[in-house]
Design a protein around this motif. Structure first.
Motif, PDB file in Angstrom:
ATOM      1  N   ASP A  21      89.640  16.690  21.166  1.00 42.81           N
ATOM      2  CA  ASP A  21      90.315  16.812  22.590  1.00 42.81           C
ATOM      3  C   ASP A  21      89.867  15.343  23.109  1.00 42.81           C
ATOM      4  O   ASP A  21      90.520  15.043  24.264  1.00 42.81           O
ATOM      5  CB  ASP A  21      89.738  18.001  23.273  1.00 42.81           C
ATOM      6  N   SER A  85      90.717  25.227  28.184  1.00 39.94           N
ATOM      7  CA  SER A  85      91.892  24.691  27.591  1.00 39.94           C
ATOM      8  C   SER A  85      93.147  25.346  28.001  1.00 39.94           C
ATOM      9  O   SER A  85      94.194  24.599  28.211  1.00 39.94           O
ATOM     10  CB  SER A  85      91.672  24.803  26.113  1.00 39.94           C
ATOM     11  N   ARG A 101      89.641  19.521  32.866  1.00 41.54           N
ATOM     12  CA  ARG A 101      89.247  18.717  31.753  1.00 41.54           C
ATOM     13  C   ARG A 101      87.599  18.482  31.938  1.00 41.54           C
ATOM     14  O   ARG A 101      87.051  18.226  30.982  1.00 41.54           O
ATOM     15  CB  ARG A 101      89.944  17.265  32.080  1.00 41.54           C
ATOM     16  N   GLN A 104      86.156  21.420  30.562  1.00 39.74           N
ATOM     17  CA  GLN A 104      86.151  21.181  29.195  1.00 39.74           C
ATOM     18  C   GLN A 104      85.297  20.288  28.534  1.00 39.74           C
ATOM     19  O   GLN A 104      84.517  20.518  27.546  1.00 39.74           O
ATOM     20  CB  GLN A 104      87.687  20.836  29.013  1.00 39.74           C
ATOM     21  N   PHE A 168      96.688  21.220  24.907  1.00 39.48           N
ATOM     22  CA  PHE A 168      95.515  22.181  25.175  1.00 39.48           C
ATOM     23  C   PHE A 168      95.638  23.785  24.470  1.00 39.48           C
ATOM     24  O   PHE A 168      94.552  23.899  24.259  1.00 39.48           O
ATOM     25  CB  PHE A 168      95.502  22.288  26.897  1.00 39.48           C
ATOM     26  N   ASN A 171      94.198  24.696  21.291  1.00 38.38           N
ATOM     27  CA  ASN A 171      92.743  25.194  21.181  1.00 38.38           C
ATOM     28  C   ASN A 171      92.581  26.542  20.985  1.00 38.38           C
ATOM     29  O   ASN A 171      91.653  27.035  20.282  1.00 38.38           O
ATOM     30  CB  ASN A 171      91.910  24.533  22.352  1.00 38.38           C
TER      31      ASN A 171
END
Length: 470
Positions: A21, A85, A101, A104, A168, A171
């Motif tokens: 990522d 995600s 993000r 994440q 995304f 995931n």
């Protein structure tokens, strides 16, 4: 034995997601910007938000694993990584994407220290741990390649309105089985002495690291503006206060976030120095190489990505065979790998021009990957070797933090030098000159890594005696 390696594969999923990522978003930036109608500044902050969250909470994630259980924290990281995600994939605006993000990145910071901690505990013997670190290196290589490949593949799909969302959402099918197998097979482990969680330390350290990583990351895009310089000064003051506070808490027997006993281990200090200089070199190299290829040599993004994928292939190959070399030759094999990288960088200075054939690019990047793949797993092995179980999470968090902050420093510092020598209206020869200067600095960093490795005691990476049957 089979169960050990099953657990290793389960825990390495966290490392795969963390690395993948970082890279998966790069190729998708134009389509995300167009879809969300985002400004350049918003896109820069979106890119930075993952790294800021990741670097700011690695030490906290490691300490939480020590105190509350590495299995629990790893699982929590997986679950939050999956949820964030999904939030990234369904974002309706750039603000939501930036926040998602960032979360994440924090989730990745909860997983990453547990990976090294579990390897440290699961494989106490030198030979087994060296092999496990080889798989750790392979995972980094696979994550790098998959991130770049999947980012480009999903962004190019035309059957969806916003195909970038898939970078995304991919995931989810990785996280769901990882959660299931983690619940079923992972064993719980934690530090033997239960202490309260140092929330004040968490808030102080996170504020200091957030300010530092934000200022460094945004300086890459904005330059050294007053805001970024101010945040660097503030972060230094916060971090100095944090160190003094932690030392006082330790002396008084209160709960703490960093156990400074870590720094009594010579190999840990040398491993931290080695990984810091190595990642100053490595991440700045990739950053400058991308600019040199696309802006200087005018190689299109797809071909530039293909060339860099060959570096990942070399990385994976080296991670496989370097295990045997380390077991047979000890740190001499590691020094040979570092020297090999220097030789390849010299060849790149001499041969990377506008007339270079694509196949020579493939070859030299592949060989560069071979050198890098033969080094990275052993740097972690040096730093964590001989570390008691009670310090495993703390050591892993500190190691990963130095690695990430060093990477950002390399991009900002050596990137700035590259731009300085490039000039305002650069021609191809100016790009070649600036690239050469930057790579020479990278070589100097590698020499400092070699110096650190030479200081490592021989018993840290011992040479296994071969039984010849005589």
């Amino acid at each position: 034995m089979k169960r050990k390696y099953l657990i290793l594969n389960i825990i390495l999923v966290g490392q795969l997601l963390t690395i993948m990522d970082i890279f998966i978003i790069n190729v998708s930036i134009p389509s995300i910007q167009q879809s969300l109608n985002a400004s350049n500044g918003e896109m820069q902050f979106m890119i930075a938000s993952y790294l800021i969250g990741f670097a700011s909470f690695l030490i906290t994630g490691g300490r939480m694993g020590d105190l509350y259980g590495r299995k629990k924290i790893y699982l929590a990281g997986l679950v939050f990584f999956m949820i964030s995600s999904v939030a990234c994939g369904v974002s309706s605006g750039v603000g939501q994407l930036i926040i998602s993000r960032f979360i994440q990145g924090i989730s990745a910071a909860m997983m990453a220290p547990q990976v090294l901690s579990v390897i440290l505990i699961l494989f106490p013997a030198h030979e087994e741990r060296t092999k496990a670190m080889g798989w750790y290196g392979i995972t980094i290589g696979i994550g790098t390649i998959m991130g770049q490949f999947l980012g480009g593949y999903f962004s190019s799909l035309t059957m969806f309105e916003d195909p970038w969302r898939l970078i995304f959402l991919i995931n989810i099918p990785v996280c769901v089985p990882a959660v299931f197998f983690s619940l079923k097979f992972l064993n719980e482990s934690k530090a033997p002495v239960k202490q309260p969680f140092d929330l004040t330390g968490v808030l102080t350290l996170s504020a200091g690291l957030f300010s530092a990583t934000y200022a460094l990351t945004m300086s890459e895009h904005e330059g050294f503006q007053f805001r970024n310089i101010s945040m660097m000064i503030i972060s230094m003051a916060i971090l100095i206060f944090f160190v003094k506070n932690q030392r006082n808490r330790t002396k008084k027997g209160n709960s703490y976030l960093i156990d400074f006993e870590l720094f009594k281990y010579k190999n840990f200090n040398l491993g931290i120095a080695a990984v810091s200089f190595f990642f100053i070199m490595l991440d700045s190299y990739f950053y400058i190489l991308s600019l040199f290829f696309q802006d200087g040599l005018e190689i299109n993004p797809l071909n530039a990505g293909e060339i860099i994928v060959f570096q990942g292939l070399g990385f994976i190959l080296a991670s496989v065979f370097s295990v045997r070399l380390i077991l047979r030759y000890g740190k001499r094999a590691l020094i040979a790998g570092l020297t090999f990288i220097i030789v390849i960088l010299v060849f790149q200075i001499l041969l990377f021009t506008g007339h270079t054939t694509i196949y020579l690019f493939y070859l030299l990047l592949f060989l560069h990957g071979v050198g890098v793949g033969s080094v990275i797993p052993s740097l972690a092995n040096i730093a964590l070797s001989g570390m008691p179980e009670k310090l495993a999470g703390n050591a892993s968090g500190v190691y990963n933090t130095f690695q990430q902050v060093a990477a950002i420093i390399g991009i900002v510092a050596i990137g700035s030098i590259f731009y300085y020598f490039l000039g305002e209206k650069p021609l191809i020869q100016d790009y070649q000159y600036a690239f050469s200067i930057a790579v020479i600095i990278n070589i100097f960093c590698l020499l400092l890594v070699i110096f650190s490795v030479l200081k490592v005691p021989d018993y840290i990476l011992p040479v296994l005696v071969q039984n010849t049957g005589d």
